[in-house]
Design a protein around this motif. Structure first.
Motif, PDB file in Angstrom:
ATOM      1  N   ILE A  78      52.121  61.402  14.223  1.00 47.21           N
ATOM      2  CA  ILE A  78      50.930  60.606  13.901  1.00 47.21           C
ATOM      3  C   ILE A  78      51.376  59.186  13.614  1.00 47.21           C
ATOM      4  N   THR A  79      50.614  58.212  14.090  1.00 50.22           N
ATOM      5  CA  THR A  79      50.882  56.810  13.797  1.00 50.22           C
ATOM      6  C   THR A  79      49.545  56.073  13.779  1.00 50.22           C
ATOM      7  N   ASN A  80      49.605  54.734  13.701  1.00 49.19           N
ATOM      8  CA  ASN A  80      48.369  53.938  13.762  1.00 49.19           C
ATOM      9  C   ASN A  80      48.055  53.585  15.210  1.00 49.19           C
ATOM     10  N   PHE A  81      46.775  53.450  15.468  1.00 49.56           N
ATOM     11  CA  PHE A  81      46.339  53.029  16.804  1.00 49.56           C
ATOM     12  C   PHE A  81      46.875  51.630  17.125  1.00 49.56           C
ATOM     13  N   HIS A  82      46.872  50.732  16.138  1.00 50.91           N
ATOM     14  CA  HIS A  82      47.280  49.362  16.447  1.00 50.91           C
ATOM     15  C   HIS A  82      48.780  49.269  16.733  1.00 50.91           C
ATOM     16  N   VAL A  83      49.545  50.325  16.402  1.00 52.32           N
ATOM     17  CA  VAL A  83      50.969  50.335  16.739  1.00 52.32           C
ATOM     18  C   VAL A  83      51.157  50.559  18.238  1.00 52.32           C
ATOM     19  N   VAL A  84      50.257  51.321  18.838  1.00 51.03           N
ATOM     20  CA  VAL A  84      50.430  51.700  20.247  1.00 51.03           C
ATOM     21  C   VAL A  84      49.450  51.004  21.178  1.00 51.03           C
ATOM     22  N   VAL A  85      48.565  50.136  20.632  1.00 54.56           N
ATOM     23  CA  VAL A  85      47.485  49.590  21.462  1.00 54.56           C
ATOM     24  C   VAL A  85      48.026  48.729  22.593  1.00 54.56           C
ATOM     25  N   GLU A  86      49.060  47.968  22.330  1.00 51.92           N
ATOM     26  CA  GLU A  86      49.589  47.091  23.376  1.00 51.92           C
ATOM     27  C   GLU A  86      50.123  47.921  24.541  1.00 51.92           C
ATOM     28  N   TYR A  87      50.802  49.014  24.222  1.00 52.49           N
ATOM     29  CA  TYR A  87      51.320  49.891  25.274  1.00 52.49           C
ATOM     30  C   TYR A  87      50.165  50.580  25.996  1.00 52.49           C
ATOM     31  N   GLY A 187      50.835  50.143  -4.092  1.00 52.91           N
ATOM     32  CA  GLY A 187      52.198  49.805  -3.709  1.00 52.91           C
ATOM     33  C   GLY A 187      52.192  48.758  -2.618  1.00 52.91           C
ATOM     34  N   VAL A 188      53.374  48.438  -2.138  1.00 55.49           N
ATOM     35  CA  VAL A 188      53.530  47.407  -1.115  1.00 55.49           C
ATOM     36  C   VAL A 188      53.664  48.065   0.258  1.00 55.49           C
ATOM     37  N   LEU A 189      52.925  47.539   1.209  1.00 59.49           N
ATOM     38  CA  LEU A 189      53.115  47.943   2.604  1.00 59.49           C
ATOM     39  C   LEU A 189      53.483  46.692   3.386  1.00 59.49           C
ATOM     40  N   ASN A 190      54.597  46.732   4.066  1.00 61.79           N
ATOM     41  CA  ASN A 190      55.025  45.581   4.847  1.00 61.79           C
ATOM     42  C   ASN A 190      54.843  45.842   6.323  1.00 61.79           C
ATOM     43  N   PRO A 191      54.796  44.788   7.123  1.00 59.67           N
ATOM     44  CA  PRO A 191      54.683  44.979   8.571  1.00 59.67           C
ATOM     45  C   PRO A 191      55.807  45.878   9.069  1.00 59.67           C
ATOM     46  N   GLY A 192      55.438  46.827   9.897  1.00 63.04           N
ATOM     47  CA  GLY A 192      56.412  47.796  10.388  1.00 63.04           C
ATOM     48  C   GLY A 192      56.245  49.149   9.743  1.00 63.04           C
ATOM     49  N   MET A 193      55.580  49.161   8.575  1.00 63.58           N
ATOM     50  CA  MET A 193      55.369  50.444   7.886  1.00 63.58           C
ATOM     51  C   MET A 193      54.077  51.113   8.361  1.00 63.58           C
ATOM     52  N   SER A 194      53.318  50.399   9.166  1.00 61.35           N
ATOM     53  CA  SER A 194      52.065  50.962   9.668  1.00 61.35           C
ATOM     54  C   SER A 194      52.330  52.281  10.377  1.00 61.35           C
ATOM     55  N   GLY A 195      51.520  53.262  10.063  1.00 61.06           N
ATOM     56  CA  GLY A 195      51.648  54.571  10.699  1.00 61.06           C
ATOM     57  C   GLY A 195      52.566  55.513   9.963  1.00 61.06           C
ATOM     58  N   GLY A 196      53.285  55.022   8.971  1.00 59.64           N
ATOM     59  CA  GLY A 196      54.181  55.884   8.222  1.00 59.64           C
ATOM     60  C   GLY A 196      53.409  56.781   7.262  1.00 59.64           C
ATOM     61  N   GLY A 203      55.258  65.524  -2.696  1.00 62.17           N
ATOM     62  CA  GLY A 203      55.684  65.396  -1.305  1.00 62.17           C
ATOM     63  C   GLY A 203      54.640  65.846  -0.312  1.00 62.17           C
ATOM     64  N   HIS A 204      53.400  66.083  -0.778  1.00 60.68           N
ATOM     65  CA  HIS A 204      52.335  66.487   0.143  1.00 60.68           C
ATOM     66  C   HIS A 204      51.732  65.252   0.800  1.00 60.68           C
ATOM     67  N   LEU A 205      51.491  65.411   2.083  1.00 58.28           N
ATOM     68  CA  LEU A 205      50.840  64.310   2.802  1.00 58.28           C
ATOM     69  C   LEU A 205      49.452  64.056   2.232  1.00 58.28           C
ATOM     70  N   MET A 206      49.130  62.779   1.962  1.00 58.41           N
ATOM     71  CA  MET A 206      47.792  62.437   1.492  1.00 58.41           C
ATOM     72  C   MET A 206      47.205  61.233   2.236  1.00 58.41           C
ATOM     73  N   GLY A 207      48.029  60.547   3.028  1.00 56.23           N
ATOM     74  CA  GLY A 207      47.476  59.392   3.745  1.00 56.23           C
ATOM     75  C   GLY A 207      48.476  58.843   4.749  1.00 56.23           C
ATOM     76  N   ILE A 208      47.989  57.853   5.488  1.00 53.94           N
ATOM     77  CA  ILE A 208      48.839  57.180   6.476  1.00 53.94           C
ATOM     78  C   ILE A 208      48.765  55.686   6.192  1.00 53.94           C
ATOM     79  N   ASN A 209      49.905  55.035   6.129  1.00 54.96           N
ATOM     80  CA  ASN A 209      49.941  53.582   5.900  1.00 54.96           C
ATOM     81  C   ASN A 209      49.140  52.886   6.987  1.00 54.96           C
ATOM     82  N   VAL A 210      48.301  51.912   6.585  1.00 56.14           N
ATOM     83  CA  VAL A 210      47.530  51.238   7.624  1.00 56.14           C
ATOM     84  C   VAL A 210      47.488  49.718   7.459  1.00 56.14           C
ATOM     85  N   ALA A 211      47.354  49.221   6.233  1.00 52.74           N
ATOM     86  CA  ALA A 211      47.177  47.769   6.120  1.00 52.74           C
ATOM     87  C   ALA A 211      47.456  47.309   4.706  1.00 52.74           C
TER      88      ALA A 211
END
Lengths: 445, 325
Positions: A78-87, A187-196, A203-211
């Motif tokens: 799983i990742t963000n759409f904007h990570v793969v949109v250019e491709y 917390g801090v999200l920096n460019p490149g962390m999108s989709g992480g 340790g349970h998944l609760m969200g996806i980094n987006v912005a």
């Protein structure tokens, strides 16, 4: 007895062996209770994290980078759409690369997208060996993690291509009034962390980094995990990459703007006083509004402009360069600083720059030639306020039935003030845009 | 009684002076006349000069002809010729003298006459540009919202004066080369008035059309400015190199070249901008200028709904090469 005992033991042993073999062939993501220490969280999640990069097909230099995380036994991530949109939109020119935590890398394909929640499901083009697959367990929809305000949250990703890192913050709930229902993460999200991945203390998944919020500190946003669960469940049976993504995106955008319109039209719009006029509050509780004036204490200009500007309460950036979906509106009152300091022509000239500001945009490879329609009509519930209505519309070449609308209404009740109302509807269909226009005209008085 | 009939050239003053003692004296193009004038508009026997009962010379047109009197409007059939009256026949000027101090007086009059002619010519040439400047200043005042109206006017006025000088120079040079032919001079004035119409349209038309919901392009300013400047530059260079003013044909070639240069410049700009063009939006104007009636809200929304088809078609239109690049 001895004979049957042996047989029983043989069956038992065979069964145990078979069970072990099945476990090896179909590994299930295992939920593990992990203590709430950053190092432990990091050790637990890191094997699942995927670095994703887009580069020109014949070059190793990447043009964009992001993160993702594996979610199943095939190594799908799983990742963000904007990570793969250019491709996705230029797959003949670009390639999508992945790199796993253990250094394994290769090319990837996009399997499914959720453009509204900014999610995508990607898969390695070639099958991965077992030792490279470390999926994180997606929760069942009925067993989503429930966090309370202030609970610790950890976000993992690949910021600025520096390597996989972890940031910590706290859960601050769903952004109030947000259409997209995003989680506010301190917390801090920096460019490149999108989709992480973002995980809770166990340790349970609760969200996806987006912005993250520009010009703010520690104001970041996560996509709630249930959107990723739905995306994966809807696409897990796919056997080939997503080819007809334009149709999929069109359908999603159409559904989203229909949802936004339903929410906006659900109740009558309240009006508020603005100079001699009353203007409608289009988005109500969902709007984030600010006001401004150009009159400073030192040397105020001869033309006064008071502005109310509103948009959705959301931090989702429009999908860069391709398509966006949002509503924004602005009211500007233009008048002379002193009564009768401007003649009617000068007042019109001052209002004209506001009226035509950002109304037009040129065509591009993704957006068709814009068309405008200019007309004079009446506003107000009694249709007694003469106004000029300007509609400028631009179609998307790849998304039929979806348009960007720029709507401007200029009203002059008295000769000393002009009200310019601007409404932007991005990614909307024609019917709903007409509905917004009608309501806007009804509300201005 | 004796009279002296002088033929006068605008450039060189008195060309010929002849004394007559018997009357009437016929003037025209035919060889039967006492005074021959080489003007295309003159009849074989155009008019005659006789002495009136009070002893003053009188000019009378012959047949259906008429003549002009310099400094007076219209055509005349009969005119009492006082001391400085001059008859105009085409490009020819005829003066009748009855007094003595001829040479000194005629030199002064010729010099004054030349100055009057030149001033009038330049005034005509400057008129279109002056009107355009006034209209432009009015346009700026009506649109001034930042209190810097005078600064704006002076800044753009500088460039407008450049254009005005160029326009005057062009017109003067063309008129100078055409001074022997009154028909072409009239055509020059027609061109001047035509350019005045262009200047008026450039400044007034957007103001009017705004009420008609019509957008206005930059066509007039894009063509008008390069046209005037190109003509003036070409003609000035020619005059400098050849040390004499251009002839009629040279002037026309210069105008055609300038028009071509201006046209090519406009076309190149058009090609480059066409792909990136955005819809033109008419300016907001006061409500009392609105020239289009307001429609009911339902009708307007219906017409907006009708736009969808053309927008849907635009989606599949070919992408221009300039966009692809």
């Amino acid at each position: 007895m001895h004979k049957y005992s042996s047989l029983l033991l043989g069956i038992l042993l065979t069964g145990m062996t078979a069970t072990g073999w099945c476990a090896d062939q179909t590994p299930e993501p295992v939920e593990r209770m992990v203590p709430a220490k950053g190092a432990d969280i990091f050790a637990h999640v890191r094997p699942s994290v995927v670095a994703l990069r887009t580069s020109l097909a014949d070059s190793d230099h990447w043009s964009s980078a992001g993160s993702g995380f594996q979610v199943d036994e095939r190594g799908w991530a799983i990742t963000n759409f904007h990570v793969v949109v250019e491709y996705l939109f230029n797959s003949d020119k670009y390639a999508l690369h992945y790199r796993l935590a253990d250094g394994q890398d290769g090319l990837a394909d996009v399997i499914a997208v959720d453009v509204i929640d900014d999610l995508a499901l990607v898969a390695p083009r070639k099958s991965l060996a077992r030792e490279h697959i470390h999926p994180l367990a997606l929760p069942d929809l009925g067993r989503l993690p429930k966090l309370a305000q202030g609970d610790p949250v950890f976000a993992i990703g690949n910021p600025l291509n520096l390597g996989v890192t972890i940031t910590s913050g706290s859960y601050s709930g769903i952004v109030s009034g947000s259409f997209e229902r995003q989680i506010h993460y301190t917390g801090v999200l920096n460019p490149g962390m999108s989709g992480g991945p973002a995980v809770d203390a166990q340790g349970h998944l609760m969200g996806i980094n987006v912005a993250h919020q520009v010009n703010a500190e520690s104001v970041s946003f996560l996509v709630p995990i249930e959107h990723a669960v739905r995306l994966y469940q809807g696409a897990r049976q796919q056997t080939r990459p997503l080819a007809d993504f334009r149709t999929v995106i069109t359908r999603q955008l159409d559904a989203e703007q229909a949802r936004q319109s339903r929410l906006a039209f659900a109740t009558p719009w309240e009006t508020e006083s603005f100079g001699h006029y009353r203007v409608p509050d289009i988005l109500g509780d969902y709007s984030d509004c600010g006001s401004a004036s150009n009159q400073s204490a030192d040397a105020p200009p001869p033309v006064e402009r008071k502005i109310i500007t509103c948009s959705f309460k959301t931090s989702t950036q429009p999908v860069e360069g391709e398509i966006s979906s949002f509503i924004a509106y602005k009211y500007t009152l233009v008048q002379g600083r002193r009564a009768s300091s401007l003649n009617p022509f000068q007042l019109s000239a001052a209002a004209d720059s506001v009226f035509r500001e950002n109304m037009t945009s040129p065509q591009s490879t993704t957006a068709a030639k814009q068309q405008c329609r200019d007309s004079y009509t009446y506003a107000g519930p009694k249709q007694d306020l003469p106004v000029r209505l300007l509609w400028c519309v631009q179609a998307y070449r790849d998304f039929p039935g979806i348009y960007d609308f720029q709507i401007a209404v200029a009203a002059r009740k008295k000769n000393d003030a002009v009200l310019v109302s601007r409404l932007t509807l991005a990614g909307f269909n024609w019917q709903n845009a007409l509905g917004f226009t009608q309501r806007l005209l009804e509300g201005i008085e | 009684m004796n009279i002296w009939i002088e033929l006068i050239s605008e450039r060189h003053g008195v060309q010929a002076r002849t004394r007559f003692e018997s009357f009437p004296v016929r003037v025209g193009r035919g060889y039967a006349c006492h005074v021959l004038v080489d003007a295309a508009s003159a009849a074989a026997e155009h008019f005659e000069i006789d002495i009136g009962e009070d002893g003053t010379p009188v000019a009378r047109a012959l047949g259906d002809n008429s003549f002009g009197i310099e400094g007076r409007p219209g055509e005349h059939k009969e005119f009492r010729l006082d001391a400085n009256a001059m008859i105009r026949l085409g490009h020819c000027l005829i003066r009748v003298r009855t007094g003595h101090d001829l040479l000194e007086a005629s030199d002064q009059v010729t010099e004054v006459l030349t100055r009057v002619q030149r001033t009038r010519r330049f005034a005509w040439a400057a008129a279109p540009a002056l009107v355009a400047m006034l209209l432009d200043a009015m346009d700026k005042w009506l649109n001034s919202t930042d209190g810097d109206f005078l600064v704006d006017v002076l800044t753009t006025g500088f460039w407008q004066i450049i254009i005005l000088v160029a326009w005057v120079a062009v017109t003067a040079m063309i008129a100078y080369s055409l001074h022997h032919d009154s028909r072409l001079r009239r055509q020059l004035y027609a061109v001047g008035f035509g350019m005045l119409g262009v200047a008026l349209a450039h400044n007034v038309l957007p103001f009017v059309l705004a009420g008609l919901n019509a957008g206005t392009g930059e066509l007039f300013s894009q063509f008008f400015v390069p046209f005037v400047l190109s003509v003036s530059v070409l003609v000035s260079f020619y005059t400098m190199l050849r040390k004499r003013p251009p002839t009629h044909s040279h002037a026309l070639v210069g105008i055609l070249l300038a028009a071509a240069i201006g046209g090519v410049s406009c076309y190149q700009d058009y090609r480059g901008d066409a792909a990136q063009a955005t819809p033109q939006i008419a300016k907001l104007v006061p409500s009392f200028v609105q020239m289009v009636p307001s429609q009911g809200r339902g009708d307007v929304l219906k017409s907006l709904a009708g736009m969808e088809k053309s927008l849907a078609a635009s989606r599949t239109a070919e992408i221009p090469d300039e966009i692809r690049e």
